[in-house]
Design a protein around this motif. Structure first.
Motif, PDB file in Angstrom:
ATOM      1  N   SER A 131     -19.999 -70.564  53.225  1.00 36.22           N
ATOM      2  CA  SER A 131     -19.880 -69.165  52.815  1.00 36.22           C
ATOM      3  C   SER A 131     -19.996 -68.195  53.992  1.00 36.22           C
ATOM      4  O   SER A 131     -19.901 -66.991  53.813  1.00 36.22           O
ATOM      5  N   GLY A 132     -20.191 -68.729  55.205  1.00 35.15           N
ATOM      6  CA  GLY A 132     -20.263 -67.848  56.366  1.00 35.15           C
ATOM      7  C   GLY A 132     -18.954 -67.146  56.693  1.00 35.15           C
ATOM      8  O   GLY A 132     -18.950 -66.119  57.365  1.00 35.15           O
ATOM      9  N   TYR A 133     -17.832 -67.680  56.233  1.00 33.02           N
ATOM     10  CA  TYR A 133     -16.541 -67.076  56.560  1.00 33.02           C
ATOM     11  C   TYR A 133     -16.155 -66.051  55.493  1.00 33.02           C
ATOM     12  O   TYR A 133     -15.975 -66.407  54.335  1.00 33.02           O
ATOM     13  N   PRO A 134     -15.994 -64.776  55.872  1.00 31.56           N
ATOM     14  CA  PRO A 134     -15.670 -63.760  54.870  1.00 31.56           C
ATOM     15  C   PRO A 134     -14.312 -63.979  54.211  1.00 31.56           C
ATOM     16  O   PRO A 134     -14.097 -63.555  53.072  1.00 31.56           O
ATOM     17  N   ASP A 135     -13.397 -64.669  54.899  1.00 32.62           N
ATOM     18  CA  ASP A 135     -12.055 -64.857  54.342  1.00 32.62           C
ATOM     19  C   ASP A 135     -11.931 -66.168  53.560  1.00 32.62           C
ATOM     20  O   ASP A 135     -10.836 -66.681  53.346  1.00 32.62           O
ATOM     21  N   CYS A 136     -13.082 -66.696  53.105  1.00 31.05           N
ATOM     22  CA  CYS A 136     -13.079 -67.852  52.202  1.00 31.05           C
ATOM     23  C   CYS A 136     -13.701 -67.492  50.856  1.00 31.05           C
ATOM     24  O   CYS A 136     -13.957 -68.371  50.039  1.00 31.05           O
ATOM     25  N   ARG A 137     -13.941 -66.201  50.630  1.00 30.32           N
ATOM     26  CA  ARG A 137     -14.608 -65.776  49.397  1.00 30.32           C
ATOM     27  C   ARG A 137     -13.606 -65.488  48.285  1.00 30.32           C
ATOM     28  O   ARG A 137     -12.481 -65.070  48.539  1.00 30.32           O
ATOM     29  N   PRO A 138     -14.029 -65.683  47.023  1.00 32.81           N
ATOM     30  CA  PRO A 138     -13.125 -65.405  45.902  1.00 32.81           C
ATOM     31  C   PRO A 138     -12.634 -63.967  45.877  1.00 32.81           C
ATOM     32  O   PRO A 138     -11.486 -63.709  45.506  1.00 32.81           O
ATOM     33  N   GLU A 139     -13.482 -63.009  46.283  1.00 34.91           N
ATOM     34  CA  GLU A 139     -13.067 -61.597  46.287  1.00 34.91           C
ATOM     35  C   GLU A 139     -11.882 -61.384  47.228  1.00 34.91           C
ATOM     36  O   GLU A 139     -10.980 -60.595  46.944  1.00 34.91           O
ATOM     37  N   PHE A 140     -11.916 -62.073  48.375  1.00 33.06           N
ATOM     38  CA  PHE A 140     -10.805 -61.956  49.321  1.00 33.06           C
ATOM     39  C   PHE A 140      -9.518 -62.509  48.714  1.00 33.06           C
ATOM     40  O   PHE A 140      -8.450 -61.888  48.811  1.00 33.06           O
ATOM     41  N   ILE A 141      -9.611 -63.679  48.081  1.00 33.61           N
ATOM     42  CA  ILE A 141      -8.413 -64.303  47.501  1.00 33.61           C
ATOM     43  C   ILE A 141      -7.819 -63.399  46.421  1.00 33.61           C
ATOM     44  O   ILE A 141      -6.603 -63.183  46.369  1.00 33.61           O
TER      45      ILE A 141
END
Length: 227
Positions: A131-141
């Motif tokens: 979860s450290g990567y902000p571009d792996c979060r459901p909100e980003f997708i």
């Protein structure tokens, strides 16, 4: 009469997650168009893995697109910055984060999808173990999917794009288990960020640690050759 098959654009890095995502897309009945980005990453050996996986899964097209992100730098994967070997740090964005990488890569998938008439994008992002990567979060997708349908001719005309993230809430053990269930040899994939000169996995970077733990937790043999 057989149903007409649909194509999916799969972002295929050559890692375990992208391999399993591609396998799940194939299992769902899609013809695979694989997109691999050669961003001059430190672990370029993963490009060989991507080619092996694409061929094994019978991709109808495999594009390796050069995009030299070392010109931007800002990451241990694209600049002369040491890859951390001390273990995964909780609640911190690691130096192996490549600035805006998934935004850039998904945008390229989107362009390819529109050009090929495909409306499904598959990416192996994982929010649970990393979860450290902000571009792996459901909100980003969700936000990217909304943007994709605003920014394209197809989307504006009501022919909507979907971003599929089947691994989003899986643990690394779950992902290793899925690889085995799909009959995919995990040894085809590459995870290490900092391979040795003789192309062995370092065994100590975050990615190696998570991979090894995933196989151990799943009770499966780890096919990785570590230094």
């Amino acid at each position: 009469m057989a149903a007409k098959s649909k194509s999916a654009i799969v972002l295929l890095s050559g890692g375990l997650d992208s391999m399993v995502a591609a396998g799940l897309a194939r299992e769902a009945g899609y013809d695979l168009i694989a997109l691999t980005i050669d961003y001059n990453q430190r672990h370029r050996i993963e490009l060989d893995s991507a080619a092996t996986i694409a061929a094994h899964l019978g991709a109808i097209e495999h594009i390796v697109l050069p995009l030299d992100l070392t010109r931007f730098g800002g990451s241990a994967l694209t600049a002369d910055i040491a890859v951390p070997k001390e273990g995964v740090e909780e609640n911190a964005i690691p130096i192996t984060y490549v600035p805006a990488r998934n935004t850039i890569f998904l945008s390229l998938c989107l362009g390819l999808a529109e050009a090929r008439g495909a409306r499904d994008l598959w990416i192996g992002v994982n929010a649970l173990d990393y979860s450290g990567y902000p571009d792996c979060r459901p909100e980003f997708i969700r936000a990217f999917e909304g943007m994709a349908n605003l920014a394209t001719k197809a989307g504006v005309e009501g022919d909507h794009f979907s971003v599929h993230t089947p691994l989003l809430h899986m643990s690394k053990a779950d992902i290793a288990t899925q690889a085995a269930r799909l009959g995919l040899d995990a040894g085809m994939s590459w995870s290490c960020y900092d391979p040795t000169p003789d192309n062995k996995a370092c065994g100590r970077c975050d990615s190696c640690r998570l991979r090894a733990k995933g196989f151990a937790d799943a009770g499966l043999p780890d096919p990785t050759v570590y230094a």
